[in-house]
Design an enzyme around this catalytic site. Sequence first.
Site, PDB file in Angstrom:
ATOM      1  N   GLU A 147      -8.056   9.404  15.237  1.00 42.01           N
ATOM      2  CA  GLU A 147      -7.514  10.605  14.590  1.00 42.01           C
ATOM      3  C   GLU A 147      -6.965  10.281  13.199  1.00 42.01           C
ATOM      4  O   GLU A 147      -7.085  11.096  12.277  1.00 42.01           O
ATOM      5  CB  GLU A 147      -6.430  11.235  15.470  1.00 42.01           C
ATOM      6  CG  GLU A 147      -6.885  11.602  16.885  1.00 42.01           C
ATOM      7  CD  GLU A 147      -8.151  12.439  16.917  1.00 42.01           C
ATOM      8  OE1 GLU A 147      -8.426  13.174  15.945  1.00 42.01           O
ATOM      9  OE2 GLU A 147      -8.893  12.351  17.921  1.00 42.01           O
ATOM     10  N   HIS A 207      -9.717  10.499  10.775  1.00 42.36           N
ATOM     11  CA  HIS A 207      -9.980  11.849  10.260  1.00 42.36           C
ATOM     12  C   HIS A 207      -9.021  12.176   9.112  1.00 42.36           C
ATOM     13  O   HIS A 207      -9.434  12.724   8.084  1.00 42.36           O
ATOM     14  CB  HIS A 207      -9.830  12.875  11.382  1.00 42.36           C
ATOM     15  CG  HIS A 207     -10.960  12.876  12.363  1.00 42.36           C
ATOM     16  ND1 HIS A 207     -12.269  12.713  11.990  1.00 42.36           N
ATOM     17  CD2 HIS A 207     -10.980  13.029  13.713  1.00 42.36           C
ATOM     18  CE1 HIS A 207     -13.048  12.762  13.058  1.00 42.36           C
ATOM     19  NE2 HIS A 207     -12.285  12.941  14.120  1.00 42.36           N
ATOM     20  N   LEU A 214       3.657  -9.964 -13.066  1.00 38.85           N
ATOM     21  CA  LEU A 214       4.076  -9.610 -11.716  1.00 38.85           C
ATOM     22  C   LEU A 214       5.256  -8.663 -11.817  1.00 38.85           C
ATOM     23  O   LEU A 214       6.219  -8.945 -12.533  1.00 38.85           O
ATOM     24  CB  LEU A 214       4.482 -10.858 -10.919  1.00 38.85           C
ATOM     25  CG  LEU A 214       3.375 -11.857 -10.586  1.00 38.85           C
ATOM     26  CD1 LEU A 214       3.976 -13.088  -9.909  1.00 38.85           C
ATOM     27  CD2 LEU A 214       2.328 -11.213  -9.687  1.00 38.85           C
ATOM     28  N   ASN A 273       4.954 -12.452 -16.822  1.00 37.32           N
ATOM     29  CA  ASN A 273       4.053 -13.161 -15.899  1.00 37.32           C
ATOM     30  C   ASN A 273       3.088 -12.223 -15.174  1.00 37.32           C
ATOM     31  O   ASN A 273       2.373 -12.636 -14.271  1.00 37.32           O
ATOM     32  CB  ASN A 273       4.852 -13.979 -14.874  1.00 37.32           C
ATOM     33  CG  ASN A 273       5.724 -13.106 -13.981  1.00 37.32           C
ATOM     34  OD1 ASN A 273       5.757 -11.882 -14.114  1.00 37.32           O
ATOM     35  ND2 ASN A 273       6.450 -13.740 -13.075  1.00 37.32           N
ATOM     36  N   ASP A 328       5.320  -4.951 -16.157  1.00 34.50           N
ATOM     37  CA  ASP A 328       5.094  -6.312 -16.656  1.00 34.50           C
ATOM     38  C   ASP A 328       3.611  -6.444 -16.974  1.00 34.50           C
ATOM     39  O   ASP A 328       2.778  -6.588 -16.080  1.00 34.50           O
ATOM     40  CB  ASP A 328       5.525  -7.358 -15.620  1.00 34.50           C
ATOM     41  CG  ASP A 328       5.613  -8.762 -16.233  1.00 34.50           C
ATOM     42  OD1 ASP A 328       4.825  -9.049 -17.159  1.00 34.50           O
ATOM     43  OD2 ASP A 328       6.460  -9.550 -15.782  1.00 34.50           O
ATOM     44  N   GLU A 344      12.498  -5.131 -13.130  1.00 36.39           N
ATOM     45  CA  GLU A 344      11.482  -4.782 -14.123  1.00 36.39           C
ATOM     46  C   GLU A 344      10.897  -3.401 -13.825  1.00 36.39           C
ATOM     47  O   GLU A 344      10.746  -3.019 -12.665  1.00 36.39           O
ATOM     48  CB  GLU A 344      10.350  -5.815 -14.125  1.00 36.39           C
ATOM     49  CG  GLU A 344      10.781  -7.213 -14.492  1.00 36.39           C
ATOM     50  CD  GLU A 344       9.624  -8.203 -14.425  1.00 36.39           C
ATOM     51  OE1 GLU A 344       9.751  -9.295 -15.010  1.00 36.39           O
ATOM     52  OE2 GLU A 344       8.596  -7.881 -13.780  1.00 36.39           O
ATOM     53  N   GLU A 369       8.506  -7.504 -10.761  1.00 44.05           N
ATOM     54  CA  GLU A 369       9.572  -8.110  -9.981  1.00 44.05           C
ATOM     55  C   GLU A 369      10.841  -7.283 -10.102  1.00 44.05           C
ATOM     56  O   GLU A 369      10.931  -6.353 -10.902  1.00 44.05           O
ATOM     57  CB  GLU A 369       9.801  -9.548 -10.468  1.00 44.05           C
ATOM     58  CG  GLU A 369       8.560 -10.425 -10.275  1.00 44.05           C
ATOM     59  CD  GLU A 369       8.589 -11.691 -11.114  1.00 44.05           C
ATOM     60  OE1 GLU A 369       8.288 -12.749 -10.563  1.00 44.05           O
ATOM     61  OE2 GLU A 369       8.906 -11.616 -12.311  1.00 44.05           O
TER      62      GLU A 369
END
EC number: 3.4.24.-
Length: 600
Positions: free
Chosen positions: A332, A335, A404, A402, A412, A409, A406
């Site tokens: 389900e 769906h 990422l 970098n 980034d 932030e 984090e």
Amino acid sequence: MIEVLLVTICLAVFPYQGSSIILESGNVNDYEVVYPRKVTTLPKGALQQNYEDAMQYEFKVNGEPVVLHLEKNKELFSEDYSETHYSPDGREITTYPSVEDHCYYHGRIQNEADSTASISACNGLKGHFKLQGETYLIEPLKLPDSEAHAVFKYENVVKEDEAPKMCGVTETNWKSDEPIKKASQLVVTAEQQRFPRRYVKLAIVADRRMYMKHQKNLKPWVFQMVNSVHQIYRSMNVLIALVYLNIWKKNDKITVQSASDVTLDLFAEWRETVLLRRKKHDCAHLLTAIDFDGPTIGRAHIASMCNSKLSVGIVQNYTEINLVNAIVMAHELGHNLGISHDGNQCNCHTCIMSAVISNPPSERFSNCSEDYHQSFLTAYNPQCILNAPSKTDIITPPVCGNELLEEGEECDCGSPENCQYQCCDAASCKLHSWVKCESGECCDQCRFTSAGTECRAARSECDIAESCTGQSADCPTDDFHRNGQPCLSNHGYCYNGNCPVMHYQCIALFGSNAIVGQDECFDFNMKGEQYFYCRKEYEKYIPCAQEDVKCGRLFCFYTNNMDICRYNYSDIGIVDHGTKCADGKVCNSNRHCVDVTTVY
């Protein structure tokens, strides 16, 4: 760094095989008795948990040694998981229990390429694992002062009801007027081509019948179901996390009834008006122990994920085998995620999205399911399931530049020299002050799209195109034309944005060569017996009146088959609620053919 914990549990199999026993999973014809002995070696100074992160079981199946590796499913619960139940005087009580140190695991059999396992270690070992293509169940034997467990094949559980069970969805798929496209044929973005992970926050509601059936075992039953559903959806790169559990201990909040389509609509209305205001979630499923009419054991709206009106499903607890109920829920949910039933063109006719539940039930998706889901993501772009895990999940010190995202932030995009994201100030990892939005159907280059810009096209003549407001990045809630409006050149009437007609329901069940049976076929529905009736009340099959015969059993046949009233187990559906049954008339929830101007 603390070394990864390894726990070894040895299971000694007695030279004894039982012939028959009644277990929680049902009456089992053949089983093996095993006795777990747990051996734990913790690293020096390590904190003892109630349930370890990693475990290993060694035991024998059919005299052959196997090694079962398990890892705790740390994605089972959403970080904001909560529960609601009701006091004896009806007061609503919501709690936020700690679920980090839970006892639900996923795993595999060593040296078995296609093996899987879903195990609860809460009170002994309970769950299932796959070995050499066969599904085995394990559960504790309730013997005083004993660690005895039973291991048995799924096929050795006596089925109380051998009649085929099926999903109640019989309407055509959400893009019925177009052939299914392969994912490679779709016009998709680079982001979508990478198959990004989707995150579904699932809310579960258990009705009073479920509570009366399971009592104190209801919560572990639900948790193990979701644990198995989570494992099933790994192959689709979809994370299913339980965000909320509501138990209707004293009284149901809607009238749960055997007409599955009516129950689905009532639950959808309650979810929109009550549950969404109480708890943020992406999709809600109702678990019930009521017996739905006919062979139906589940139902959901197709392509409804993130829709405030329709993102719901209902599942009947029709068997004591937890895994089977989990597979129905996974079906389900499929769906909800835009996946229609598997047709003749698919590479698997017994997979999860088969209209009829296979025996033994499958935990695999077909190639069609993957294509349907990718088509849904491309056509609808459902934003609610694209939410990445919380930034607080990242525990390393944040470093701007970098790439990422984090804690602390807002963005980034790498170094100022390499940043390609215009919304982000690369030097500070903060959004520019002029930024209004980052993503959404109504967000363009970090600003709200102009009011009046279409953001969701009408999918059918019963649907309504939505346009941006100029004040939000989100496309307005999906809306549709009034129920009862004529559609498909007066062959049907609109119902919840669809145009349900028997012809498309036959195509959904049998493929493009199927058409509706002759009028005389429907006269069988006046018999009032299994497979030929209008509705079911207290285990009694109620025959259709002459004027209501086209609201009972749906008859279809292939154009190259002369037996115009032929039917089989793959066509055991009831005509959909809202389907045209005569000029100016539609089928209502009680399976009567009534005037369309009065039913809505």
